[in-house]
Design a protein around this motif. Sequence first.
Motif, PDB file in Angstrom:
ATOM      1  N   ILE A 117       0.853  -1.193   0.000  1.00  0.00           N
ATOM      2  CA  ILE A 117       0.000   0.000   0.000  1.00  0.00           C
ATOM      3  C   ILE A 117       0.889   1.243   0.000  1.00  0.00           C
ATOM      4  O   ILE A 117       1.655   1.473   0.929  1.00  0.00           O
ATOM      5  CB  ILE A 117      -0.931   0.021   1.230  1.00  0.00           C
ATOM      6  CG1 ILE A 117      -1.831  -1.218   1.228  1.00  0.00           C
ATOM      7  CG2 ILE A 117      -1.764   1.295   1.256  1.00  0.00           C
ATOM      8  CD1 ILE A 117      -2.655  -1.372   2.482  1.00  0.00           C
ATOM      9  N   VAL A 118       0.792   2.031  -1.045  1.00  0.00           N
ATOM     10  CA  VAL A 118       1.616   3.231  -1.161  1.00  0.00           C
ATOM     11  C   VAL A 118       0.838   4.472  -0.734  1.00  0.00           C
ATOM     12  O   VAL A 118       1.330   5.303   0.028  1.00  0.00           O
ATOM     13  CB  VAL A 118       2.127   3.409  -2.602  1.00  0.00           C
ATOM     14  CG1 VAL A 118       2.929   4.704  -2.728  1.00  0.00           C
ATOM     15  CG2 VAL A 118       2.977   2.212  -3.012  1.00  0.00           C
ATOM     16  N   ALA A 119      -0.380   4.610  -1.241  1.00  0.00           N
ATOM     17  CA  ALA A 119      -1.202   5.785  -0.926  1.00  0.00           C
ATOM     18  C   ALA A 119      -1.944   5.560   0.389  1.00  0.00           C
ATOM     19  O   ALA A 119      -2.972   4.883   0.437  1.00  0.00           O
ATOM     20  CB  ALA A 119      -2.188   6.056  -2.054  1.00  0.00           C
ATOM     21  N   TYR A 120      -1.411   6.105   1.470  1.00  0.00           N
ATOM     22  CA  TYR A 120      -2.030   5.979   2.789  1.00  0.00           C
ATOM     23  C   TYR A 120      -1.775   7.274   3.539  1.00  0.00           C
ATOM     24  O   TYR A 120      -0.664   7.810   3.517  1.00  0.00           O
ATOM     25  CB  TYR A 120      -1.441   4.791   3.553  1.00  0.00           C
ATOM     26  CG  TYR A 120      -2.260   4.372   4.745  1.00  0.00           C
ATOM     27  CD1 TYR A 120      -3.445   3.666   4.581  1.00  0.00           C
ATOM     28  CD2 TYR A 120      -1.857   4.693   6.040  1.00  0.00           C
ATOM     29  CE1 TYR A 120      -4.206   3.277   5.672  1.00  0.00           C
ATOM     30  CE2 TYR A 120      -2.613   4.316   7.135  1.00  0.00           C
ATOM     31  CZ  TYR A 120      -3.793   3.604   6.943  1.00  0.00           C
ATOM     32  OH  TYR A 120      -4.557   3.226   8.028  1.00  0.00           O
ATOM     33  N   PHE A 121      -2.823   7.775   4.197  1.00  0.00           N
ATOM     34  CA  PHE A 121      -2.743   9.102   4.789  1.00  0.00           C
ATOM     35  C   PHE A 121      -3.100   9.058   6.277  1.00  0.00           C
ATOM     36  O   PHE A 121      -3.968   8.290   6.700  1.00  0.00           O
ATOM     37  CB  PHE A 121      -3.667  10.056   4.039  1.00  0.00           C
ATOM     38  CG  PHE A 121      -3.441  10.022   2.549  1.00  0.00           C
ATOM     39  CD1 PHE A 121      -2.409  10.744   1.992  1.00  0.00           C
ATOM     40  CD2 PHE A 121      -4.236   9.233   1.725  1.00  0.00           C
ATOM     41  CE1 PHE A 121      -2.175  10.701   0.625  1.00  0.00           C
ATOM     42  CE2 PHE A 121      -4.012   9.179   0.355  1.00  0.00           C
ATOM     43  CZ  PHE A 121      -2.976   9.916  -0.195  1.00  0.00           C
TER      44      PHE A 121
END
Length: 240
Positions: A205-209
Amino acid sequence: MNQDNVREFLHVFNELQKVIAAKLGVDPDTNFGSLLYAADEKQDKVIKTYKRKLDIYRQFRNILVHSTINEHESIANPSQSLIEEMKVVKEKIEYPKVVSDLFLEKVISFNQNDKLKDVLETIKENQISQFPVFQENKLIGLISENGITNFLAHSITDDLISISGTTVRDILDNDKEKNSYEIIPENKSIFDIESIYSKKIEEGIVAYFLLISKTDLVTKPSDLTGIITPWDMPDIIENK
């Protein structure tokens, strides 16, 4: 040989030992090697980050204490730069930085009924691309620039696009990353942030905020005090 450096090194080392013991909640007279072992057992991220350096300090201290030329002269002389480095490590272990030290900023959010054109104007004006979305007093997701781009691409393909009529809810419903976030408190350690992102990368998972909040329960936009993105990792690593 500068015996003043030896004395200062041993003083800083003893202070460092007390700080580590206090952080681990153990007797301050605990052997230094045992402290490092206890840090491993307790999975203390801060101490483990500096474990290699701490072990070097431990070995050097043992040389100074147990290997002397005579009672007035040590076999080795610690440099001032080494002593200053130890002071920095002690400070970072005693007062590790938290997200509020680095990432507090105004968070721009939207209501689900707001228009897409307002989001696009905000992206243009502020050069940011992640926005929490609220439904009255409930946080219902996060829209990203990727989600908006994907929505527009599919809408054009289907000849369905109407910027003026598109709402934030339309984007959110089609954004695969809308739930790729978690709420964290302002006092969360940056070492914990690094661990979160390392785990997400392992999961692919790259896009994590990470949404920073001053309250446990987010019920309104003003509860949010910052957003951390994967692109903030260099700042996190630099400030460890």
